[in-house]
Design a protein around this motif. Structure first.
Motif, PDB file in Angstrom:
ATOM      1  N   LEU A   1       1.032  -1.351  -0.014  1.00 22.02           N
ATOM      2  CA  LEU A   1      -0.395  -0.105  -0.027  1.00 22.02           C
ATOM      3  C   LEU A   1       0.938   0.958   0.660  1.00 22.02           C
ATOM      4  CD1 LEU A   1      -3.263   1.167   0.182  1.00 22.02           C
ATOM      5  CD2 LEU A   1      -2.837   1.412   2.581  1.00 22.02           C
TER       6      LEU A   1
ATOM      7  N   GLY B   1      -5.863  -7.566  11.264  1.00 25.19           N
ATOM      8  CA  GLY B   1      -5.586  -6.206  10.024  1.00 25.19           C
ATOM      9  C   GLY B   1      -6.611  -4.845  10.836  1.00 25.19           C
TER      10      GLY B   1
ATOM     11  N   ARG C   1      -6.540  -1.445  11.165  1.00 24.41           N
ATOM     12  CA  ARG C   1      -6.631  -0.342  10.554  1.00 24.41           C
ATOM     13  C   ARG C   1      -8.224   0.597  11.030  1.00 24.41           C
ATOM     14  NH1 ARG C   1     -11.546   0.688   6.923  1.00 24.41           N
ATOM     15  NH2 ARG C   1     -13.223  -0.613   8.154  1.00 24.41           N
TER      16      ARG C   1
ATOM     17  N   PHE D   1      -2.493  -3.244   6.088  1.00 27.54           N
ATOM     18  CA  PHE D   1      -2.790  -4.361   4.355  1.00 27.54           C
ATOM     19  C   PHE D   1      -1.786  -5.285   4.556  1.00 27.54           C
ATOM     20  CE2 PHE D   1      -0.199  -4.645   0.153  1.00 27.54           C
ATOM     21  CZ  PHE D   1      -1.543  -4.297  -0.433  1.00 27.54           C
TER      22      PHE D   1
ATOM     23  N   PHE E   1      -3.940  -8.295   5.527  1.00 27.27           N
ATOM     24  CA  PHE E   1      -4.340  -8.460   4.492  1.00 27.27           C
ATOM     25  C   PHE E   1      -4.103  -9.167   3.568  1.00 27.27           C
ATOM     26  CE2 PHE E   1      -7.118  -4.660   6.430  1.00 27.27           C
ATOM     27  CZ  PHE E   1      -8.216  -5.089   7.752  1.00 27.27           C
ATOM     28  N   GLU E   2      -3.373  -8.703   3.254  1.00 28.92           N
ATOM     29  CA  GLU E   2      -2.455  -9.510   1.527  1.00 28.92           C
ATOM     30  C   GLU E   2      -1.756 -11.049   2.782  1.00 28.92           C
ATOM     31  OE1 GLU E   2       0.107  -8.372  -1.289  1.00 28.92           O
ATOM     32  OE2 GLU E   2      -2.502  -8.116  -0.689  1.00 28.92           O
TER      33      GLU E   2
ATOM     34  N   TYR F   1     -10.816  -9.257   1.393  1.00 29.18           N
ATOM     35  CA  TYR F   1     -10.378  -8.696   0.056  1.00 29.18           C
ATOM     36  C   TYR F   1     -11.438  -7.196   0.385  1.00 29.18           C
ATOM     37  CZ  TYR F   1      -8.929 -12.740  -2.050  1.00 29.18           C
ATOM     38  OH  TYR F   1      -7.582 -14.030  -2.679  1.00 29.18           O
TER      39      TYR F   1
ATOM     40  N   ARG G   1     -11.541  -5.349   2.835  1.00 26.49           N
ATOM     41  CA  ARG G   1     -10.978  -4.350   4.036  1.00 26.49           C
ATOM     42  C   ARG G   1      -9.744  -4.181   3.290  1.00 26.49           C
ATOM     43  NH1 ARG G   1     -15.300  -5.889   6.180  1.00 26.49           N
ATOM     44  NH2 ARG G   1     -15.667  -6.146   8.489  1.00 26.49           N
ATOM     45  N   ARG G   2      -9.309  -5.204   1.902  1.00 28.71           N
ATOM     46  CA  ARG G   2      -7.936  -4.588   1.706  1.00 28.71           C
ATOM     47  C   ARG G   2      -8.619  -3.783   0.315  1.00 28.71           C
ATOM     48  NH1 ARG G   2      -3.808  -8.296  -2.006  1.00 28.71           N
ATOM     49  NH2 ARG G   2      -5.536  -8.491  -3.127  1.00 28.71           N
TER      50      ARG G   2
ATOM     51  N   TYR H   1      -6.909   0.396  -0.560  1.00 29.74           N
ATOM     52  CA  TYR H   1      -6.740   0.660  -1.532  1.00 29.74           C
ATOM     53  C   TYR H   1      -7.685   2.117  -2.420  1.00 29.74           C
ATOM     54  CZ  TYR H   1      -3.952  -3.505  -3.554  1.00 29.74           C
ATOM     55  OH  TYR H   1      -3.234  -3.619  -3.329  1.00 29.74           O
TER      56      TYR H   1
ATOM     57  N   ASP I   1     -10.590  -5.966  -6.297  1.00 25.53           N
ATOM     58  CA  ASP I   1     -11.200  -6.465  -4.638  1.00 25.53           C
ATOM     59  C   ASP I   1     -12.543  -6.364  -3.918  1.00 25.53           C
ATOM     60  OD1 ASP I   1      -8.208  -7.084  -4.820  1.00 25.53           O
ATOM     61  OD2 ASP I   1      -7.897  -5.925  -2.560  1.00 25.53           O
TER      62      ASP I   1
END
Length: 279
Positions: free
Chosen positions: A8, A139, A143, A152, A155-156, A169, A171-172, A176, A188
């Protein structure tokens, strides 16, 4: 961002210029629901189900999973203290239960005890480094605390573990979106939708990114789908209103903003939007 997605961007640029982007900033803080309760789908919060689970515990008082499942049921019912007692008991009976730690962490989060929640998520991950649910929970904790880079990464990691949980997906995608990387956010959100097509949150998220890119048609379609799936979410009505407002249909916009405020009188984007459209 160009090239491969390696992480990110840390410097989130200011989103400004249109009403859509103003609303987007507010919409990025989606609230969680107790459906996140470590994905124990068999645990429902009804008194009848809790009674059945209590009967199971009476028959097998040394079964840690029985306490774990009843704790999840208490959590879904909003009975947080009782949920904590059950997760404490599950951990005492099985100190290696990564699920019980992750479940207890979520309850701590709802109770505002974030440091205890973080410690429990860390312990769950220590016990099972492949437990996607704990990464997603931690995560989200990061956040909401504004630790976007840490969020990030978690979540990744869950996605790298081939999670089937749409929250990773979604939350990511929110991260983004908050950094203005809307094409990645749309991808996502689309994945989250494919994993949970009956949930409105992915549609709301994707619609906001469409709107930020000037694609009113797809945005409006997504917001209307979100409303069709669940008409009791204030965010969906405010998002629909935003499209009407951008199109100059102020009466329709005011009506949708009003409905959003009926559902959540504290929802600031709806309150501000109604003030604009009535003026």
């Amino acid at each position: 961002m160009t090239g491969a997605r390696t992480g990110l961007q840390i410097s989130f640029h200011k989103l400004a210029g249109t009403l859509a982007l103003v609303a987007l900033l507010a919409g990025c803080q989606a609230s969680e629901t107790l459906s996140d309760l470590s994905r124990i789908d068999t645990a429902q919060g009804s008194a009848e189900n809790i009674g059945s689970l209590t009967a199971v515990i009476q028959r097998t008082p040394n079964d840690p999973e029985a306490y774990n499942v009843r704790g999840a049921a208490y959590g879904r019912a909003g009975r947080y203290r009782e949920a904590l007692e059950d997760f404490d008991k599950a951990i005492a009976l099985d100190p290696g239960s990564h699920r019980a730690y992750a479940n207890r962490a979520l309850i701590y989060r709802y109770m505002g005890e974030q440091q205890k929640a973080l410690a429990d998520y860390n312990r769950a991950i220590e016990l099972n480094p492949a437990y996607d649910t704990a990464y997603i929970g931690r995560g989200e904790l990061y956040r909401m605390a504004g630790r976007s880079s840490d969020a990030f990464r978690d979540f990744e990691r869950a996605i790298q573990l081939d999670t089937a949980d749409p929250r990773a997906y979604h939350r990511r995608g929110l991260l983004y979106q908050a950094s203005g990387q809307h094409q990645y956010a749309i991808e996502d959100f689309a994945t989250a939708i494919s994993l949970a097509p009956d949930q409105p949150y992915g549609y709301n998220g994707r619609g906001l990114s469409y709107l930020a890119l000037g694609d009113d048609e797809n945005a409006f379609a997504d917001f209307n789908t979100a409303l069709r799936l669940d008409g009791e979410i204030a965010e969906s009505w405010a998002n629909q209103a935003l499209v009407y407002e951008q199109q100059g249909q102020m009466a329709k916009a005011a009506k949708s903003y009003s409905r959003a405020l009926q559902l959540d009188p504290e929802y600031a984007p709806a309150r501000d939007g109604l003030a604009r459209t009535r003026a």
